[in-house]
Motif scaffolding. Sequence first.
Motif, short mmCIF file in Angstrom:
data_model
loop_
_atom_site.label_atom_id
_atom_site.label_comp_id
_atom_site.label_asym_id
_atom_site.label_seq_id
_atom_site.Cartn_x
_atom_site.Cartn_y
_atom_site.Cartn_z
N ALA A 256 0.82 -1.20 0.00
CA ALA A 256 0.00 0.00 0.00
C ALA A 256 0.86 1.25 0.00
CB ALA A 256 -0.92 0.00 1.22
N TYR A 257 0.27 2.34 -0.48
CA TYR A 257 0.88 3.67 -0.42
C TYR A 257 0.53 4.26 0.94
CZ TYR A 257 1.90 8.52 -1.72
OH TYR A 257 2.40 9.81 -1.79
N VAL A 258 1.55 4.58 1.73
CA VAL A 258 1.37 4.92 3.13
C VAL A 258 1.46 6.43 3.36
CG1 VAL A 258 2.26 4.58 5.46
CG2 VAL A 258 2.29 2.69 3.83
N MET A 259 0.47 6.96 4.11
CA MET A 259 0.43 8.37 4.45
C MET A 259 0.16 8.48 5.95
SD MET A 259 -2.11 9.13 1.21
CE MET A 259 -1.76 10.82 0.75
N CYS A 260 1.00 9.23 6.65
CA CYS A 260 0.92 9.29 8.11
C CYS A 260 -0.10 10.32 8.57
CB CYS A 260 2.30 9.62 8.69
SG CYS A 260 2.34 9.59 10.49
N LEU A 261 -0.98 9.91 9.47
CA LEU A 261 -1.99 10.80 10.04
C LEU A 261 -1.65 11.22 11.47
CD1 LEU A 261 -5.33 9.11 8.85
CD2 LEU A 261 -3.89 10.77 7.65
N GLU A 262 -1.08 10.32 12.23
CA GLU A 262 -0.72 10.61 13.63
C GLU A 262 0.55 9.85 13.97
OE1 GLU A 262 -3.90 9.35 16.15
OE2 GLU A 262 -5.39 10.62 15.18
N GLY A 263 1.30 10.36 14.94
CA GLY A 263 2.47 9.65 15.44
C GLY A 263 3.68 9.83 14.55
N ARG A 264 4.56 8.84 14.55
CA ARG A 264 5.82 8.95 13.81
C ARG A 264 6.45 7.58 13.64
NH1 ARG A 264 8.17 11.89 17.26
NH2 ARG A 264 9.48 10.28 18.23
N THR A 265 6.96 7.32 12.45
CA THR A 265 7.74 6.10 12.20
C THR A 265 9.18 6.48 11.90
OG1 THR A 265 7.21 6.06 9.84
CG2 THR A 265 5.75 4.82 11.32
N ARG A 266 10.06 5.55 12.14
CA ARG A 266 11.50 5.73 11.91
C ARG A 266 11.97 4.65 10.95
NH1 ARG A 266 16.01 3.27 14.36
NH2 ARG A 266 17.89 4.58 14.50
N THR A 267 12.56 5.06 9.85
CA THR A 267 13.08 4.12 8.87
C THR A 267 14.59 4.10 8.97
OG1 THR A 267 11.21 4.51 7.39
CG2 THR A 267 13.17 3.52 6.42
N TYR A 268 15.15 2.91 9.07
CA TYR A 268 16.59 2.79 9.30
C TYR A 268 17.14 1.58 8.57
CZ TYR A 268 15.17 -0.83 12.62
OH TYR A 268 14.59 -1.96 13.19
N LYS A 269 18.46 1.59 8.40
CA LYS A 269 19.16 0.48 7.78
C LYS A 269 20.09 -0.13 8.80
CE LYS A 269 20.31 -1.80 3.93
NZ LYS A 269 19.34 -2.57 3.15
N GLY A 270 20.06 -1.45 8.93
CA GLY A 270 20.90 -2.14 9.88
C GLY A 270 21.98 -2.97 9.19
N SER A 271 23.03 -3.27 9.94
CA SER A 271 24.11 -4.10 9.41
C SER A 271 24.14 -5.43 10.16
CB SER A 271 25.46 -3.39 9.56
OG SER A 271 25.84 -3.35 10.92
#
Length: 225
Positions: free
Chosen positions: A52-67
């Motif tokens: 799905a195409y995601v649109m934020c209405l409330e709160g917060r997400t964090r996108t990160y890359k791990g090793s």
Amino acid sequence: MPKNLHIERWMELFPRLGTLENEHLRIATQSLITKRLYEGEMAYTQGADCHAYVMCLEGRTRTYKGSSSGREIMLYRVGPGETCVLTTSCLLARRGFPAESVAEAPTLLAALPAPVFQELMGTSRAFRDLVLDNYGEAMASLITLVDEVAFARLDLRLARRLISTSNASDVIEATHQQLALDLGSVREVITRYLREWERAGWIRNSRGTIEVVDRSALERYAASN
């Protein structure tokens, strides 16, 4: 919250939806789904399909890359009125999600299923412009991050992070470990810099918070090469 209130919030945060032709807006509205995430819940894992195409209405997400060694670097955050650039990229390229995304607070997301997204991209110029403009803005921020990671010293990046994330009271609500993860470093290194700046009188460390005491000094430092 009833769906009609979700739609009102969606239209308020993404006002360009109002430029869609009536039929296209009807398709989007009828297809819209919402999802709540609790703090710490994963929104996407690496390699997952983007449904799905995601649109934020409330709160917060964090996108990160791990090793494989356990190190992480934050790529970006998504807050109210913003979209996830990697989700958009995945939908356009029809590939899996290349990072991890987690809710940093109780979060409400609005989403258009992938088939609806693809249909509107093909039939609605207004929707296509909305998606690509948001994508372009988010991609520019991501490129700025790449430049900083590749060419800026860690201490300068840390100083800039403190300045940019401090609230009206000059307080940053973050642990040394959280800052280390955001900047792709380790806690010990971040702690060393923060202790030096505390001794200089620029900041004050507390449990879970950092107060900027001498903002002008920290800004001069952040602007140095």
